[in-house]
Design an enzyme around this catalytic site. Structure first.
Site, PDB file in Angstrom:
ATOM      1  CG  HIS A   1      65.361  90.900  75.774  1.00 29.61           C
ATOM      2  ND1 HIS A   1      65.118  90.496  77.275  1.00 29.61           N
ATOM      3  CD2 HIS A   1      65.162  90.906  75.150  1.00 29.61           C
ATOM      4  CE1 HIS A   1      65.311  89.125  76.911  1.00 29.61           C
ATOM      5  NE2 HIS A   1      65.317  89.466  75.785  1.00 29.61           N
TER       6      HIS A   1
ATOM      7  CD  GLU B   1      65.528  85.496  75.985  1.00 30.13           C
ATOM      8  OE1 GLU B   1      64.835  86.617  75.974  1.00 30.13           O
ATOM      9  OE2 GLU B   1      65.416  84.316  74.874  1.00 30.13           O
TER      10      GLU B   1
ATOM     11  CG  HIS C   1      99.530  84.049  86.209  1.00 28.90           C
ATOM     12  ND1 HIS C   1      98.529  84.158  85.986  1.00 28.90           N
ATOM     13  CD2 HIS C   1     100.983  84.162  85.798  1.00 28.90           C
ATOM     14  CE1 HIS C   1      99.363  84.454  84.808  1.00 28.90           C
ATOM     15  NE2 HIS C   1      99.903  84.684  84.418  1.00 28.90           N
TER      16      HIS C   1
ATOM     17  CB  THR D   1      65.036  90.564  69.329  1.00 34.96           C
ATOM     18  OG1 THR D   1      64.154  91.156  69.904  1.00 34.96           O
ATOM     19  CG2 THR D   1      64.381  88.823  68.801  1.00 34.96           C
TER      20      THR D   1
ATOM     21  CG  HIS E   1      56.979  87.598  78.375  1.00 31.68           C
ATOM     22  ND1 HIS E   1      57.250  86.924  77.322  1.00 31.68           N
ATOM     23  CD2 HIS E   1      57.671  88.821  78.206  1.00 31.68           C
ATOM     24  CE1 HIS E   1      58.449  87.947  76.212  1.00 31.68           C
ATOM     25  NE2 HIS E   1      58.308  88.901  76.357  1.00 31.68           N
TER      26      HIS E   1
HETATM   27  C1  HCA Z   1      60.801  86.738  72.443  1.00 30.67           C
HETATM   28  C2  HCA Z   1      61.244  87.072  72.504  1.00 30.67           C
HETATM   29  C3  HCA Z   1      61.979  88.056  73.191  1.00 30.67           C
HETATM   30  C4  HCA Z   1      60.871  89.333  74.301  1.00 30.67           C
HETATM   31  C5  HCA Z   1      61.905  90.363  75.298  1.00 30.67           C
HETATM   32  C6  HCA Z   1      60.708  90.726  75.921  1.00 30.67           C
HETATM   33  C7  HCA Z   1      62.903  89.140  72.867  1.00 30.67           C
HETATM   34  O1  HCA Z   1      61.174  85.485  72.865  1.00 30.67           O
HETATM   35  O2  HCA Z   1      59.783  86.401  73.126  1.00 30.67           O
HETATM   36  O3  HCA Z   1      59.295  90.977  75.718  1.00 30.67           O
HETATM   37  O4  HCA Z   1      60.830  92.257  76.621  1.00 30.67           O
HETATM   38  O5  HCA Z   1      64.389  89.343  72.370  1.00 30.67           O
HETATM   39  O6  HCA Z   1      62.984  90.347  72.057  1.00 30.67           O
HETATM   40  O7  HCA Z   1      62.699  87.801  74.429  1.00 30.67           O
HETATM   41 CU    CU Z   2      64.953  87.499  74.438  1.00 37.26          CU
END
Ligand code: HCA
Ligand code: CU
Length: 389
Positions: A202, A11, A297, A166, A70
């Site tokens: 997430h 990410e 402070h 997301t 991923h």
């Molecule tokens: C992406 C989207 C993702 C996937 C999260 C995951 C999201 O960039 O592919 O695969 O667990 O935010 O949904 O990051």
């Molecule tokens: Cu994401």
């Protein structure tokens, strides 16, 4: 005990302009491992050959953390990920009505067939693989779709179901839009069907609520939380690693499971190689996170730091500090002079007043004054001027 999944290398690399070479990725993964994260998500091998290479190297580096790739919800992509030697695989596919209709052009059942096919394939190839199925855009998908897709994924062999915000849409305290609602509902619904996957969250930070949302999920029983160093990621990014760890400790997680004293070095490395500066007021890691400035402070912290600090900098391997400028008073001046070994002039109130005046003049030009680097020469020039009088 909650688990931490760091996604800086996946990410985080979705931040425009950010790329870490395989060597740098390996170093980052080693540091993350030392800090004590449980899972390191490295990237999608289908994106680039160098990313595939990095996944392979990290997967074979003998780290304690589980190393993951991923993958899109396709057999080809999954095979590429498995070829890298990972023990964790993250597959994502949305079941939001809008996505099914506007982008994929398939119905829910076709989507579920695809998810089941891909997960079953992965498990068949590597039965002990940890498979996570992420319902991309979970919180804007109909709950029935989420429950059906998650149940089918677990039945096909998924070990972890990830709830993804997301687009940073979720809000704590707003029942049907809170991540805790999704954690609780999914757990209950899946358990009633005899499924007990781990639940991951997430959360994106589009409204600045990512951290609040994952803490809400933690309270509701989420098992795994996704983070990235400096909160890097698409758009406004995701949850910041350091901020999450400090808050989890505050909420009762054992501090000793993480080596927080390595965080600063890792953040500096990421900042340098991502070319993204760390703002001075960044919580925990920023240059000013434990720096005290205004007169009141500084006077108080001279007696007890806790008067203006609820966090202990020592757990991060650092100390609190002072800043000098227009807000400074005599207490700060005296402490600063002691810091540079010039307690000999503290008794000379006129000289101290003159130094303070000079500090304030400099501060009015909009620059900060470093005590170790700049104060000694300010002291010298005031001292020389005074002795010439
Ligand atoms: C992406 C989207 C993702 C996937 C999260 C995951 C999201 O960039 O592919 O695969 O667990 O935010 O949904 O990051
Ligand atoms: Cu994401």
């Amino acid at each position: 005990m909650v688990q931490i999944l760091d996604s800086t290398l996946r990410e985080g690399e979705q931040t425009p302009g950010v790329y870490f070479s395989p060597d740098k990725k390996l170093y980052i993964a080693q540091m993350l491992d030392q800090i004590g994260v449980d899972i390191i998500e490295v990237g999608n091998p289908a994106v680039d050959r160098e990313i595939a290479l990095a996944i392979q190297q990290i997967a074979h580096a003998g780290l304690k953390a589980k190393i993951g790739a991923h993958s899109l919800c396709t057999i080809d992509n999954v095979q590429q990920a498995l070829d890298c030697g990972v023990e964790f695989l993250g597959v994502f596919f949305s079941v939001s009505q809008q996505r099914l209709e506007t982008d994929y052009n398939i119905c829910l059942n076709q989507a579920i067939d695809k998810i089941v096919e891909v997960i079953s394939y992965a498990k068949l190839q590597q039965p002990n693989l940890l498979v996570r199925y992420t319902l991309e855009d979970t919180v804007r998908s109909p709950l029935e779709n989420v429950i059906d897709a998650a149940s089918a994924a677990v039945k096909a062999g998924a070990n972890i179901i990830s709830i993804a915000d997301t687009t940073g849409y979720a809000t704590p305290f707003y029942t049907s839009r809170s991540i805790s609602f999704y954690v609780q509902t999914l757990k209950t619904e899946l358990e009633s069907r005899g499924f007990y996957p781990q639940i991951e969250v997430h959360c994106h930070n589009d409204k600045g609520l990512a951290l609040a949302n994952v803490l809400d999920a933690y309270r509701a029983g989420a098992n795994i939380i996704d983070v990235a160093i400096m909160g890097l990621g698409e758009r406004a990014g995701i949850v910041d690693l350091a901020e999450l760890l400090i808050n989890l400790i505050d909420m009762g997680e054992a501090e000793k499971q993480w080596q927080l004293n390595h965080l600063r070095d890792l953040y500096n490395f990421i900042s340098e190689h991502s070319h993204i500066p760390i703002p001075p007021h960044q919580p925990i890691i920023g240059k000013n996170a434990f720096t005290h400035y205004a007169g009141v402070h500084v006077k108080a912290i001279g007696k007890d730091e806790r008067l203006y600090q609820s966090l202990n900098p020592e757990i991060l391997g650092c100390k609190s500090s002072l800043a000098l400028g227009i807000q400074s008073g005599y207490a700060a001046m005296e402490m600063a002079l002691k810091n540079i070994g010039r307690e000999d002039i503290i008794f000379d109130k006129h000289l101290v007043a003159e130094i303070l005046q000079r500090v304030k003049e400099i501060a009015k030009t909009g620059v900060s004054i470093d005590i170790d680097q700049e104060l000694p020469s300010i002291v010298d020039s005031c001292y020389t001027r005074k002795s010439k009088k």
